[in-house]
Design a protein around this motif. Structure first.
Motif, short mmCIF file in Angstrom:
data_model
loop_
_atom_site.label_atom_id
_atom_site.label_comp_id
_atom_site.label_asym_id
_atom_site.label_seq_id
_atom_site.Cartn_x
_atom_site.Cartn_y
_atom_site.Cartn_z
N GLU A 174 -54.53 -50.36 82.14
CA GLU A 174 -54.73 -49.08 82.83
C GLU A 174 -53.88 -47.96 82.23
O GLU A 174 -54.36 -46.84 82.04
CB GLU A 174 -54.40 -49.23 84.32
CG GLU A 174 -55.32 -50.18 85.03
CD GLU A 174 -56.32 -49.53 85.95
OE1 GLU A 174 -56.49 -48.29 85.89
OE2 GLU A 174 -56.92 -50.26 86.73
N TYR B 129 -61.86 -57.84 85.08
CA TYR B 129 -62.23 -56.80 86.05
C TYR B 129 -61.72 -55.43 85.55
O TYR B 129 -62.46 -54.45 85.56
CB TYR B 129 -61.62 -57.12 87.42
CG TYR B 129 -61.64 -55.95 88.36
CD1 TYR B 129 -62.80 -55.63 89.10
CD2 TYR B 129 -60.53 -55.13 88.53
CE1 TYR B 129 -62.83 -54.54 89.94
CE2 TYR B 129 -60.55 -54.04 89.37
CZ TYR B 129 -61.70 -53.76 90.08
OH TYR B 129 -61.72 -52.67 90.92
N THR B 130 -60.48 -55.39 85.08
CA THR B 130 -59.89 -54.13 84.63
C THR B 130 -60.55 -53.63 83.36
O THR B 130 -60.77 -52.42 83.21
CB THR B 130 -58.36 -54.29 84.44
OG1 THR B 130 -57.80 -54.79 85.66
CG2 THR B 130 -57.70 -52.97 84.11
N LYS C 138 -63.55 -52.07 84.53
CA LYS C 138 -63.20 -50.83 85.24
C LYS C 138 -63.00 -49.65 84.29
O LYS C 138 -63.44 -48.54 84.58
CB LYS C 138 -61.92 -51.06 86.06
CG LYS C 138 -61.44 -49.86 86.84
CD LYS C 138 -60.18 -50.21 87.61
CE LYS C 138 -59.63 -48.99 88.33
NZ LYS C 138 -58.37 -49.33 89.02
N PHE D 167 -68.72 -55.91 90.45
CA PHE D 167 -67.59 -55.01 90.25
C PHE D 167 -67.30 -54.20 91.51
O PHE D 167 -66.15 -54.10 91.95
CB PHE D 167 -67.84 -54.07 89.06
CG PHE D 167 -66.74 -53.10 88.84
CD1 PHE D 167 -65.60 -53.47 88.14
CD2 PHE D 167 -66.81 -51.82 89.37
CE1 PHE D 167 -64.56 -52.58 87.98
CE2 PHE D 167 -65.78 -50.92 89.20
CZ PHE D 167 -64.65 -51.30 88.50
N ASP D 168 -68.34 -53.63 92.11
CA ASP D 168 -68.15 -52.79 93.31
C ASP D 168 -67.57 -53.59 94.46
O ASP D 168 -66.72 -53.10 95.22
CB ASP D 168 -69.45 -52.12 93.71
CG ASP D 168 -69.91 -51.08 92.69
OD1 ASP D 168 -69.04 -50.53 91.96
OD2 ASP D 168 -71.12 -50.82 92.61
N LYS E 174 -63.91 -54.22 93.73
CA LYS E 174 -63.17 -52.96 93.92
C LYS E 174 -62.94 -52.70 95.40
O LYS E 174 -61.84 -52.34 95.82
CB LYS E 174 -63.89 -51.79 93.29
CG LYS E 174 -63.13 -50.48 93.42
CD LYS E 174 -63.78 -49.37 92.66
CE LYS E 174 -63.05 -48.06 92.72
NZ LYS E 174 -62.04 -47.85 93.69
#
Length: 167
Positions: free
Chosen positions: A57, A96-97, A100, A141-142, A145
């Protein structure tokens, strides 16, 4: 030509000047060059006692991830083990990241299978990458999240357990 700095906390008997993603990122920002970025090595991040997703990130915020080395370790050394050897949940979080941030550049298998069969070890790492990505996509993904944003890690683990182990 792009140039990527690969931070690493230490080698045996010596420390590195560029020891973390953050220090490499600072160097990139100070140099102020579009062709200078970072290779995030998963094993180096764990060796530094840090979280891979957090490093992703931070570097992605400045569009500085040029390459990504995938491997596994226990944290104290840069063991360059096959992906999937040690860290299950962290690897799901990592994929996941990557989803993202919309990462679509290189994912390199960076292992040193001196006790294992090299081609088979590489194949296993690639299959694990595909499987972690598949888990993220199957859960959605949603949905992940939403669960993460709700802050209920017990529910995140329940959903992952149910998806992976079907119980």
């Amino acid at each position: 030509m792009n140039i990527a700095i690969e931070p690493k906390q230490r080698e045996p008997r010596k420390r590195s000047l560029v020891d973390t993603t953050s220090s490499a990122l600072l160097m990139c920002l100070e140099a102020d060059r579009d062709d200078l970025g970072i290779t995030i090595d998963v094993g180096h991040v764990y060796q530094a006692g840090m979280n891979v997703s957090q490093n992703i990130e931070i570097a992605a915020k400045y569009n500085k991830i040029f390459n990504f080395h995938v491997n596994d370790n226990y944290g104290s050394l840069d063991d360059d083990m096959m992906l999937g050897s040690v860290r299950f949940i962290e690897n799901i979080e990592m994929f996941y990241t990557l989803e993202k941030i919309g990462y679509n550049k290189y994912l390199s298998v960076d292992i040193f299978p001196f006790r294992d069969k090299g081609i088979a070890a590489t194949r296993e790492s690639i299959l694990y990458m595909k499987k972690y990505n598949e888990i993220v996509n199957r859960i959605g993904f949603d949905e992940l999240k939403k669960l993460i944003d709700a802050g209920d890690f017990t529910e995140v683990l329940r959903v992952v357990r149910n998806e992976v182990f079907s119980f």
